[in-house]
Design an enzyme around this catalytic site. Structure first.
Site, PDB file in Angstrom:
ATOM      1  N   VAL A 116       0.852  -1.195   0.000  1.00 54.59           N
ATOM      2  CA  VAL A 116       0.000   0.000   0.000  1.00 54.59           C
ATOM      3  C   VAL A 116       0.887   1.245   0.000  1.00 54.59           C
ATOM      4  CG1 VAL A 116      -1.796   1.244   1.229  1.00 54.59           C
ATOM      5  CG2 VAL A 116      -1.770  -1.254   1.249  1.00 54.59           C
TER       6      VAL A 116
ATOM      7  N   ASP B 101     -28.715   3.903 -42.465  1.00 54.15           N
ATOM      8  CA  ASP B 101     -29.274   2.833 -43.281  1.00 54.15           C
ATOM      9  C   ASP B 101     -30.491   2.236 -42.621  1.00 54.15           C
ATOM     10  OD1 ASP B 101     -27.478   2.942 -45.237  1.00 54.15           O
ATOM     11  OD2 ASP B 101     -26.452   1.067 -44.749  1.00 54.15           O
TER      12      ASP B 101
ATOM     13  N   LYS C 169     -31.820   1.265 -47.631  1.00 57.06           N
ATOM     14  CA  LYS C 169     -31.539   0.550 -48.864  1.00 57.06           C
ATOM     15  C   LYS C 169     -32.146  -0.841 -48.842  1.00 57.06           C
ATOM     16  CE  LYS C 169     -27.064   1.681 -49.239  1.00 57.06           C
ATOM     17  NZ  LYS C 169     -25.733   1.361 -49.668  1.00 57.06           N
TER      18      LYS C 169
ATOM     19  N   ASP D  44     -20.674  -3.759 -39.824  1.00 59.38           N
ATOM     20  CA  ASP D  44     -19.382  -3.145 -40.091  1.00 59.38           C
ATOM     21  C   ASP D  44     -19.441  -2.506 -41.480  1.00 59.38           C
ATOM     22  OD1 ASP D  44     -16.251  -3.282 -39.335  1.00 59.38           O
ATOM     23  OD2 ASP D  44     -16.546  -3.450 -41.495  1.00 59.38           O
TER      24      ASP D  44
ATOM     25  N   MET E  88     -27.751 -11.416 -46.603  1.00 63.85           N
ATOM     26  CA  MET E  88     -28.762 -11.117 -47.625  1.00 63.85           C
ATOM     27  C   MET E  88     -29.125 -12.364 -48.420  1.00 63.85           C
ATOM     28  SD  MET E  88     -27.324  -7.443 -49.026  1.00 63.85           S
ATOM     29  CE  MET E  88     -25.558  -7.700 -48.882  1.00 63.85           C
TER      30      MET E  88
HETATM   31  N1  SAH Z   1     -22.472  -4.249 -43.107  1.00 63.81           N
HETATM   32  C1  SAH Z   1     -23.407  -5.187 -42.535  1.00 63.81           C
HETATM   33  C2  SAH Z   1     -24.051  -6.075 -43.573  1.00 63.81           C
HETATM   34  C3  SAH Z   1     -24.884  -5.353 -44.561  1.00 63.81           C
HETATM   35  S1  SAH Z   1     -25.684  -6.447 -45.658  1.00 63.81           S
HETATM   36  C4  SAH Z   1     -22.690  -6.023 -41.482  1.00 63.81           C
HETATM   37  O1  SAH Z   1     -21.460  -5.967 -41.364  1.00 63.81           O
HETATM   38  O2  SAH Z   1     -23.378  -6.729 -40.750  1.00 63.81           O
HETATM   39  C5  SAH Z   1     -27.240  -6.669 -44.892  1.00 63.81           C
HETATM   40  C6  SAH Z   1     -27.405  -8.061 -44.392  1.00 63.81           C
HETATM   41  O3  SAH Z   1     -26.716  -8.238 -43.158  1.00 63.81           O
HETATM   42  C7  SAH Z   1     -28.812  -8.453 -44.056  1.00 63.81           C
HETATM   43  O4  SAH Z   1     -29.534  -8.811 -45.214  1.00 63.81           O
HETATM   44  C8  SAH Z   1     -28.595  -9.638 -43.170  1.00 63.81           C
HETATM   45  O5  SAH Z   1     -28.236 -10.775 -43.896  1.00 63.81           O
HETATM   46  C9  SAH Z   1     -27.383  -9.195 -42.385  1.00 63.81           C
HETATM   47  N2  SAH Z   1     -27.760  -8.599 -41.109  1.00 63.81           N
HETATM   48  C10 SAH Z   1     -27.466  -7.370 -40.664  1.00 63.81           C
HETATM   49  N3  SAH Z   1     -27.920  -7.167 -39.414  1.00 63.81           N
HETATM   50  C11 SAH Z   1     -28.534  -8.304 -39.062  1.00 63.81           C
HETATM   51  C12 SAH Z   1     -29.217  -8.733 -37.890  1.00 63.81           C
HETATM   52  N4  SAH Z   1     -29.358  -7.934 -36.821  1.00 63.81           N
HETATM   53  N5  SAH Z   1     -29.715  -9.976 -37.868  1.00 63.81           N
HETATM   54  C13 SAH Z   1     -29.576 -10.790 -38.913  1.00 63.81           C
HETATM   55  N6  SAH Z   1     -28.949 -10.436 -40.044  1.00 63.81           N
HETATM   56  C14 SAH Z   1     -28.428  -9.215 -40.118  1.00 63.81           C
END
Ligand code: SAH
Length: 469
Positions: free
Chosen positions: A23, A252, A274, A307, A388
């Site tokens: 201490v 977005d 989008k 991301d 997606m």
């Molecule tokens: N930049 C984002 C992805 C964008 S593309 C990332 O890094 O996560 C968009 C896709 O991401 C969606 O169609 C789905 O497939 C996925 N996605 C994003 N958030 C999601 C969530 N909370 N739960 C499930 N899928 C998710």
């Protein structure tokens, strides 16, 4: 207030520490950091203080404390576990009018140590007046999180430029406003991101703009920020700070309402949503919008789900910013794959099941089109994550099976992962699409294919109100 908070200049001042244990060593180090001249009185000396004494960094007398030890001393700390010694140190110090601290005995102290947030030269001291040191430390932890590690570098830059600003902006009120906006805008972000050269350049532009007719025009800043998959607690500290400070947020469709709620209520918000069927704003327009807003001198946050660099077109947006000379930074986020996998209890890699993981997009224009090397995706030791992918799932399933995938390989689809609305549907490659359709799974949802999915049953920990299928 029971105590007056002050910052004491110790440089060259003689300080005494009574006690030689751990201490005492902590207190000695605190005094040394503030450049005090420290000596220690104690019948015994622990390892750490012995090292300091041997190195000549502190004085040491191997003996018990006597009131005479306080001669020519400016400050004393008693760090022994002997009540009688502590009391006699406190009494002697009081008699001589020397500030005294007795560790863990507030009633014997004339001063106490605060919990510190050290961003030298910025130092924040937190005290509960001895009521609860633990609480003080909790407060400190909050402040630690709120203040970027490089806060001190910002203060240094301000110090270095102070005179120049004084000359360039003689009016005190205008000067204060200049500093207020400068110290919380893009300049600060550049410093926090370690971009000191760019920060200096940015500062020069700010100062030049301020001295011209159009203060702040053309010197905004864009942060391309990953908002993560939904749970706002998954934001990085930098993402949270930039969102809270933003003048404008261009967001977005994927950014969750919980994250948007962290923005200032007076921040302008642009929906650049989008949905694949309804392109609200074409990419080129988003790029131009960011440039225009920055040119208006605003702190712009371009907020993207997950991301920005994973299926997020982050690259295209910064290309435009670069071409147009707009200062910016990129703040990574938790991508859907890692976020959803964690919250669904599906490790993406596993020593027994998967040594690699591949992220692909099922979106036909940018992803699994005619150029896909399906064979490379068929690998029982690899986890396949499809962004997606819901609409294209039947085709993906057929192609994978045609290229040799086991139709029975476990597969999962996670809808609105990491949010209170999360749903996980599991099956196998051949059944997943039908199951997802039956359960009316919608976007955003993420598909995971691989043996790791079988761990979901065992590792589920995140239970939501959403209907777990
Ligand atoms: N930049 C984002 C992805 C964008 S593309 C990332 O890094 O996560 C968009 C896709 O991401 C969606 O169609 C789905 O497939 C996925 N996605 C994003 N958030 C999601 C969530 N909370 N739960 C499930 N899928 C998710």
């Amino acid at each position: 207030m029971d105590y007056l908070p002050i910052f004491l200049k110790l440089e060259g001042q003689r300080c005494l520490v009574v006690g030689g244990g751990e201490v005492a060593a902590r207190k000695v180090n605190a005094l040394l950091r503030a450049k005090g001249k420290v000596s220690v009185v104690s019948p015994e000396l622990g390892a750490e203080l012995t090292t300091l004494a041997d190195a000549g960094r502190i004085g040491f007398s191997r003996k018990g404390f006597e009131p005479g030890d306080l001669d020519a001393i400016h400050l004393v700390i008693s760090a022994t576990n002997q009540r009688a010694v502590n009391e006699s140190v406190a009494a002697a110090a009081r008699q001589k009018g020397i500030p005294v601290n007795v560790v863990d005995c507030p009633e014997l102290c004339s001063f106490i140590f605060p919990a510190l947030v050290d961003r030298y030269p910025v130092v924040i001291a937190v005290s509960t007046g001895g009521a609860s040191p633990v609480l003080a430390r909790l407060v400190r932890a909050r402040l630690e999180a709120a203040l970027p590690a490089a806060y001190g570098r910002l203060a240094k830059l301000a110090e270095a430029c102070r005179q120049r600003v004084k000359t360039a902006i003689p009016d005190a009120t205008r000067r204060r406003r200049f500093w207020e906006s400068t110290l919380q805008g893009g300049l600060a972000e550049l410093i926090f991101a370690g971009q000191e050269v760019a920060a200096q350049r940015h500062f020069d532009r700010l100062l030049a703009a301020e001295s011209s007719d159009q203060p702040s025009a053309g010197v905004g800043f864009v942060s391309l920020v990953g908002a993560g998959p939904g749970d706002p607690d998954l934001l990085t500290l930098r993402a949270l700070r930039t969102i809270q400070e933003a003048d404008v947020i261009v967001y977005d469709r994927l950014v969750s309402p919980e994250v948007m709620r962290l923005a200032r209520t007076d921040a302008e918000k642009f929906d650049a949503g989008k949905a694949s069927s309804r392109h609200t704003l074409p990419q080129e327009e988003i790029n131009q919008l960011l440039v225009r807003l920055a040119r208006e001198g605003k702190r712009v946050v371009r907020l993207k789900g997950g991301d920005p660099f994973i299926f997020g077109r982050g690259g295209e947006e910064i290309e435009t910013l670069m071409e147009q000379g707009v200062p910016f930074q990129i703040v990574p986020g938790v991508t859907a794959a890692t976020g959803c996998a964690a919250y669904a209890g599906i490790p993406l890699t596993h020593r027994d099941h998967a040594q690699s993981v591949v992220f692909v997009t099922g979106h036909s224009r940018e992803g699994l089109g005619s150029t896909v090397d399906w064979e490379r995706l068929v690998n029982p030791q690899q986890t396949l994550v499809i962004y997606m992918g819901l609409q294209a799932l039947p085709r993906i399933r057929d192609e994978l099976i045609a290229h040799g995938a086991d139709p029975g390989i476990p597969a999962a689809i996670i809808e609105q992962g990491t949010t209170p609305r999360q749903r996980v549907v599991t099956g196998n490659l051949s059944t997943l699409y039908e199951l997802a359709t039956q359960q009316q799974v919608t976007s955003p949802s993420l598909i995971i294919i691989g043996h790791v999915v079988s761990l979901h049953d065992k590792l589920t920990w995140f239970q939501t109100q959403g209907r777990e299928a």
